[in-house]
Write an enzyme that holds these catalytic residues in place. Structure first.
Site, short mmCIF file in Angstrom:
data_model
loop_
_atom_site.label_atom_id
_atom_site.label_comp_id
_atom_site.label_asym_id
_atom_site.label_seq_id
_atom_site.Cartn_x
_atom_site.Cartn_y
_atom_site.Cartn_z
N ASP A 1 34.09 37.59 42.89
CA ASP A 1 35.19 37.10 42.06
C ASP A 1 36.49 37.53 42.75
OD1 ASP A 1 37.21 36.73 40.19
OD2 ASP A 1 35.90 37.10 38.48
N LYS B 1 44.98 32.08 37.37
CA LYS B 1 45.79 33.24 37.72
C LYS B 1 46.68 32.93 38.94
CE LYS B 1 43.65 34.66 34.27
NZ LYS B 1 42.24 34.92 34.25
N TYR C 1 35.67 42.09 34.71
CA TYR C 1 36.35 41.35 33.65
C TYR C 1 35.42 41.25 32.44
CZ TYR C 1 38.10 37.36 31.06
OH TYR C 1 38.52 36.55 30.05
C1 LIG Z 1 38.72 38.57 37.24
C2 LIG Z 1 38.56 37.42 36.32
N1 LIG Z 1 37.54 36.58 36.48
C3 LIG Z 1 37.36 35.52 35.65
C4 LIG Z 1 38.21 35.28 34.60
C5 LIG Z 1 37.96 34.10 33.69
O1 LIG Z 1 38.78 33.04 34.01
P1 LIG Z 1 39.32 31.93 32.95
O2 LIG Z 1 40.16 32.66 31.95
O3 LIG Z 1 40.06 30.98 33.80
O4 LIG Z 1 38.10 31.34 32.31
C6 LIG Z 1 39.30 36.12 34.40
C7 LIG Z 1 40.21 35.87 33.27
O5 LIG Z 1 41.02 36.69 32.91
C8 LIG Z 1 39.47 37.22 35.27
O6 LIG Z 1 40.50 38.08 35.10
#
Ligand SMILES: Cc1ncc(COP(=O)(O)O)c(C=O)c1O
Length: 360
Positions: free
Chosen positions: A149, A174, A77
């Site tokens: 993650d 998500k 990400y």
């Molecule tokens: C795989 C992944 N990890 C972390 C995040 C970050 O999360 P947040 O948007 O809740 O801060 C995202 C956000 O799109 C993501 O897709």
């Protein structure tokens, strides 16, 4: 239902004698229920929640000291890449980005400063699958923490602590939330000492979620299995449809037998997820824009994991912070389109894509 404890503080019995709750940055009953719930979902011991997925990741990186190094997947990400390179590098924490499935390369990159291995699987947006067991085995040998993650899979499809990971992190924004109406982050660990360090950071730094948001994630979790099951089923059909379309180039979906990570996905996941990425024949940026501007059911938006299907362009949206030459190396081409498949009628979704392809 778990009430929303909309309070910043709690009445105490006498000075220094409280009833388990002192101040809402430190503890909140709604948050506590969510944290317990998440720990159970991930087969962990402790859940620690934050105001966003990035705040959760930030807490994990704060476990490190200047001079420490991270080895991370090279396809992750964009925000995670940004936090490691643009923020933590300034504090002397160095991140290396490699193909984590290359065990030899991983062993080569490990040195005495390596303190954390950062895994994202399936990866965003290329849907590569990383063998969590294999990575954890190497990490354990060198006494290095592994964090996974798990946002893309959700605990319904994958429980990394069972595969040997030390830390699981989620953008609960998500699948856990599931309705595109809340931003929240979560960490789950099984080690009590690690949990204590993270609770300390949660309170000391203060990037906590509000009680209303904790309530929304709790509500979302009640239908996690139903939503993910249906989304996975829809994704399977849509991936097949895309694979047979003459205007589509590559289709990335771990459910395909031909996908290089298929076997590992089958072993470590309960289904193949509901994210599908694809690029277009001739890889023209403007063509991708045409497709994304002409869907009606697929909403053009960042994020994923909601009941409603989303369409996005990683190169200009979620992954804009990754330099072009870096993203091309991992197949993140100019025309790459990422779909987050929701729970709508699958034939309606296919029809929507079909109509958008007419504009090419
Ligand atoms: C795989 C992944 N990890 C972390 C995040 C970050 O999360 P947040 O948007 O809740 O801060 C995202 C956000 O799109 C993501 O897709």
């Amino acid at each position: 239902m778990t009430p929303i404890y909309q309070t910043s503080t709690y009445a105490q019995e006498s000075p220094g004698k409280h009833k388990g709750y002192e101040y809402a940055r430190t503890q909140n009953p709604t948050r506590h229920v969510l944290q317990t719930n998440l720990a159970a979902l991930e087969n962990g011991k402790a859940g620690i929640c934050f105001g966003s997925g990035m705040a959760a990741m930030d807490a994990i990186l704060r476990l490190l000291n200047p001079g420490d190094e991270i080895i991370s997947t090279n396809d992750l990400y964009g925000g995670s890449y940004r936090l490691m390179t643009k923020v933590y590098e300034r504090f002397g924490v160095k991140a290396h980005f490699i193909d984590l499935n290359d065990s030899q390369l991983l062993e080569e990159k490990i040195n005495k400063n390596t303190k954390l291995i950062w895994v994202e699987t399936p990866t965003n947006p290329m849907l590569n699958v990383i063998d969590v067991r294999a990575v954890c085995k190497i990490a354990q040998k060198h006494d290095i923490l592994t964090c996974v993650d798990n946002t893309f899979a959700s605990p319904y499809l994958q429980t990394p602590l069972d595969l040997g990971a030390d830390i699981v992190v989620h953008s609960a924004t998500k699948y856990l939330g599931g309705h595109s109406d809340v931003v929240l982050g979560a960490i789950v660990v099984k080690d009590e000492q690690l949990a204590e360090q993270l609770y300390f950071l949660q309170n000391a730094v203060g990037a906590i979620p509000g009680p209303q948001d904790c309530f929304l994630i709790l509500r979302g979790i009640k239908t996690l299995h139903l939503r993910v099951e249906r989304s996975c089923k829809n994704a399977k059909k849509i991936a097949k449809y895309l694979q047979g379309h003459p205007k589509v180039g590559n289709v990335y979906y771990p459910g395909f037998k031909s996908h290089p990570g298929h076997k590992v996905a089958k072993e470590q996941m309960r289904d193949f997820g509901a994210m599908v990425s694809f690029d277009l024949q001739h890889d023209v940026f403007e063509d991708a824009i045409k497709v994304m501007s002409n869907t009606k059911l697929f909403t053009l938006a960042e994020s994923l994991g909601g009941v409603e299907s989303l369409i996005g362009h990683p190169a200009t949206m979620t992954h804009a912070s990754i330099p072009r030459e870096e993203r091309l190396k991992v197949g993140l081409t100019d025309s790459l389109i990422r779909l987050s498949i929701g729970v709508e009628d699958v034939d309606d979704l296919i029809d929507d894509l079909e109509k958008a392809f007419v504009f090419l």
